[in-house]
Design a protein around this motif. Structure first.
Motif, PDB file in Angstrom:
ATOM      1  N   LEU A 101       0.829  -1.204   0.000  1.00 26.17           N
ATOM      2  CA  LEU A 101       0.000   0.000   0.000  1.00 26.17           C
ATOM      3  C   LEU A 101       0.866   1.258   0.000  1.00 26.17           C
ATOM      4  CD1 LEU A 101      -2.697  -1.175   2.561  1.00 26.17           C
ATOM      5  CD2 LEU A 101      -3.069  -0.729   0.131  1.00 26.17           C
ATOM      6  N   SER A 102       1.966   1.221   0.746  1.00 27.18           N
ATOM      7  CA  SER A 102       2.872   2.367   0.789  1.00 27.18           C
ATOM      8  C   SER A 102       3.496   2.625  -0.578  1.00 27.18           C
ATOM      9  CB  SER A 102       3.962   2.130   1.833  1.00 27.18           C
ATOM     10  OG  SER A 102       4.862   3.212   1.875  1.00 27.18           O
TER      11      SER A 102
ATOM     12  N   ARG B 253       0.987   8.865  -6.336  1.00 26.90           N
ATOM     13  CA  ARG B 253       1.285  10.300  -6.148  1.00 26.90           C
ATOM     14  C   ARG B 253       2.162  10.815  -7.286  1.00 26.90           C
ATOM     15  NH1 ARG B 253       1.005   9.147  -0.432  1.00 26.90           N
ATOM     16  NH2 ARG B 253       3.119   8.289  -0.436  1.00 26.90           N
ATOM     17  N   GLN B 254       3.178  10.052  -7.643  1.00 26.21           N
ATOM     18  CA  GLN B 254       4.050  10.468  -8.743  1.00 26.21           C
ATOM     19  C   GLN B 254       3.278  10.513 -10.060  1.00 26.21           C
ATOM     20  OE1 GLN B 254       7.119  11.652  -8.437  1.00 26.21           O
ATOM     21  NE2 GLN B 254       6.935  11.329  -6.212  1.00 26.21           N
ATOM     22  N   SER B 255       2.360   9.577 -10.237  1.00 27.33           N
ATOM     23  CA  SER B 255       1.560   9.562 -11.463  1.00 27.33           C
ATOM     24  C   SER B 255       0.648  10.786 -11.547  1.00 27.33           C
ATOM     25  CB  SER B 255       0.718   8.277 -11.527  1.00 27.33           C
ATOM     26  OG  SER B 255       1.549   7.138 -11.560  1.00 27.33           O
TER      27      SER B 255
ATOM     28  N   GLN C 201      -8.418  10.550 -15.078  1.00 29.08           N
ATOM     29  CA  GLN C 201      -7.401   9.710 -14.460  1.00 29.08           C
ATOM     30  C   GLN C 201      -6.944  10.298 -13.139  1.00 29.08           C
ATOM     31  OE1 GLN C 201      -4.075   7.860 -16.381  1.00 29.08           O
ATOM     32  NE2 GLN C 201      -5.020   8.038 -18.406  1.00 29.08           N
ATOM     33  N   ALA C 202      -6.692  11.604 -13.127  1.00 32.29           N
ATOM     34  CA  ALA C 202      -6.218  12.254 -11.906  1.00 32.29           C
ATOM     35  C   ALA C 202      -7.250  12.128 -10.779  1.00 32.29           C
ATOM     36  CB  ALA C 202      -5.907  13.726 -12.187  1.00 32.29           C
ATOM     37  N   ALA C 203      -8.523  12.311 -11.107  1.00 35.50           N
ATOM     38  CA  ALA C 203      -9.579  12.197 -10.096  1.00 35.50           C
ATOM     39  C   ALA C 203      -9.661  10.759  -9.566  1.00 35.50           C
ATOM     40  CB  ALA C 203     -10.917  12.619 -10.690  1.00 35.50           C
TER      41      ALA C 203
END
Length: 508
Positions: free
Chosen positions: A437-438, A445-447, A461-463
């Motif tokens: 999960l981490s 987050r990077q994506s 995608q972001a949502a």
């Protein structure tokens, strides 16, 4: 018709026509044209169907599954054609797919053996010209064995008794287990049933010198990698690469204590590090993609399309990484690494170090107790404020302890070992999920950052990634409490005493 019974062996001295004549004296015979058939036996690489007593074979797109004990079968006339591999999910919805899915999981089916058969099918008719049974006589292409399979139509028990009497009078009484032909065909192709397992099962002698035992352990790990390499290169299913990765991790983990047993372990360390680096990116993407269904279910229907597109992009990226990995694993440079591994094991057979002659049981006790104490120290220091990096470090300590127990497991009583490994596995499952999960949250987050910078149009995608991040975070927090309860059981007095009883210091 009823489910077919077992195949029965036709005696060598019994002509087929004599048996048919005996049946024709009581029944009408309606013979179908004789035919030749090529039957392909299929199973997973690690024999999952065979372990459950099942036999699966196909002829073209016609599939049949039977159980070696009950004889019950499921058939699929329009299944997938087995070229190199296929999955349970490739079958149409139905009884066969329902049986295969829970047994195979994510493993593919492979064509393990092929048998060419000459077949004669004959219906047995009563005086009213109604079919009351059918027999199929099969003969292998090498003509070493003839068998008869009887299929009965319900409601004609009296006639069936006559058929059984005629068969018995002609010496047709010996049943042939369906798995027997499968086993013989597999051996003819160079494989033996249960010749591979994902578990480490090397048998050690407690009085064996540590050097000889460690050489055998590292040879077994090399064999595991070698056996799984073709499947990983062909990308049949993710488990081939997973098993290679586990073997590499076991080997790297063992080098910490092998350096005082095998003098040349430093060179092996560099080798394992390189193999880990080559296989890591593809396996990481496999882990993400295997979680796809679970992640999609976490989100509301309006967010799911965005997440599905994100996983489609991961799948395309995975294809690129797998091809890159296959080139590197299949290169001469990697081939030289495996050759160097083999040569190093041969050199070790003639070299000694300060613990080379120590009995392997004594060395195993030292290693396992040392790693157990590290796990206990790390677990006691874990609380709700512990950073993810510290939790990850404890996970690695648990994994090293588990690997040591697996490598040396044959030295200890099975039932008592099962108790401690069950408790350890619960800890590992929680810590493994926590770490996954981490890692997934960091990747997401990077994506999101990348999406925002490169493509403002990909708001869906972001949502979706934002919603998934929140869900994963909440699950990770819940795991902290679960770990505390699991560690309390792992560290209770009973388990601690059992650890010290099993792995107590000896000879000093």
């Amino acid at each position: 018709m009823d489910h077919p019974g077992r195949d029965m062996l036709l005696p060598d001295l019994l002509p087929t026509e004599k048996l048919l004549a005996a049946l024709a004296a009581e029944f009408g015979l309606d013979a179908a044209p004789e035919c030749e058939a090529s039957v392909v036996y299929a199973d997973s690489f690690d024999w999952r169907l065979y372990r459950k007593g099942y036999l699966l074979h196909c002829h073209g797109s016609y599939w049949s599954l039977c159980h070696g004990d009950s004889g019950e079968a499921a058939t699929q006339p329009d299944g997938p054609k087995l070229q190199t591999s296929c999955f349970a999910g490739d079958f149409p919805p139905g009884e066969l797919r329902k049986l295969l899915e829970p047994i195979l999981g994510g493993r593919c089916l492979l064509p393990l053996a092929e048998v060419n058969l000459h077949s004669r099918q004959i219906s047995l008719l009563n005086r009213d010209k109604k079919a009351i049974a059918a027999i199929e006589i099969r003969q292998s292409a090498d003509r070493e064995r003839r068998t008869l399979l009887l299929r009965r139509v319900r409601g004609y028990e009296g006639e069936h008794e006559v058929i059984r009497r005629i068969l018995a009078e002609n010496g047709v009484t010996e049943s042939v287990l369906p798995l027997t032909s499968f086993e013989d065909a597999c051996r003819a192709k160079g494989r033996s049933p249960l010749d591979y397992s994902q578990k480490f099962t090397l048998e050690l002698d407690g009085d064996e010198a540590a050097r000889e035992a460690m050489i055998r352990i590292y040879q077994a790990l090399l064999d595991t990698i070698t056996l799984n390499m073709p499947g990983a290169l062909a990308d049949y299913d993710p488990e081939f690469l997973h098993d290679i990765r586990v073997a590499i991790r076991r080997a790297r983990s063992g080098l910490i204590f092998a350096k005082r047993v095998l003098p040349d372990s430093v060179s092996l360390s560099r080798m394992f590090r390189r193999l880990g680096a080559i296989t890591g990116p593809t396996r990481d993407l496999d882990v993400y993609l295997l979680a796809q269904d679970d992640h999609v279910k976490r989100l509301s229907s309006c967010l799911r399309p965005g997440l599905q597109e994100f996983f489609a992009e991961l799948s395309r990226k995975r294809q690129v990484e797998q091809k890159k990995m296959a080139r590197m694993l299949g290169s001469r440079k990697t081939e030289a690494l495996f050759s160097a591994w083999q040569q190093a094991l041969k050199r070790h057979d003639r070299q000694t170090a300060d613990l080379s002659d120590l009995p392997i049981r004594e060395l195993a006790d030292r290693i396992i107790l040392k790693r157990y104490k590290r796990v206990m120290r790390g677990g006691r220091n874990l609380d709700a404020t512990t950073p993810d990096t510290e939790t990850h470090r404890l996970r690695l300590q648990c994994k090293k302890l588990r690997y040591a127990i697996e490598l040396f497991g044959s030295l200890y009583p099975k039932q008592e070992l099962k108790i401690v490994t069950r408790q350890l596995r619960k800890l590992q499952d929680i810590l493994g999920s926590f770490n996954d999960l981490s890692v997934q949250q960091e990747m997401l987050r990077q994506s999101v950052i990348t999406l925002a910078a490169e493509s403002p149009q990909k708001l869906d995608q972001a949502a979706a990634l934002g919603g998934l991040l929140q869900s994963l975070f909440q699950e990770q927090e819940a795991l902290r409490g679960r770990f505390a309860r699991a560690f309390a059981r792992f560290g209770n007095q009973k388990t601690v005493m059992l650890f010290h009883k099993l792995f107590r210091k000896r000879g000093r």
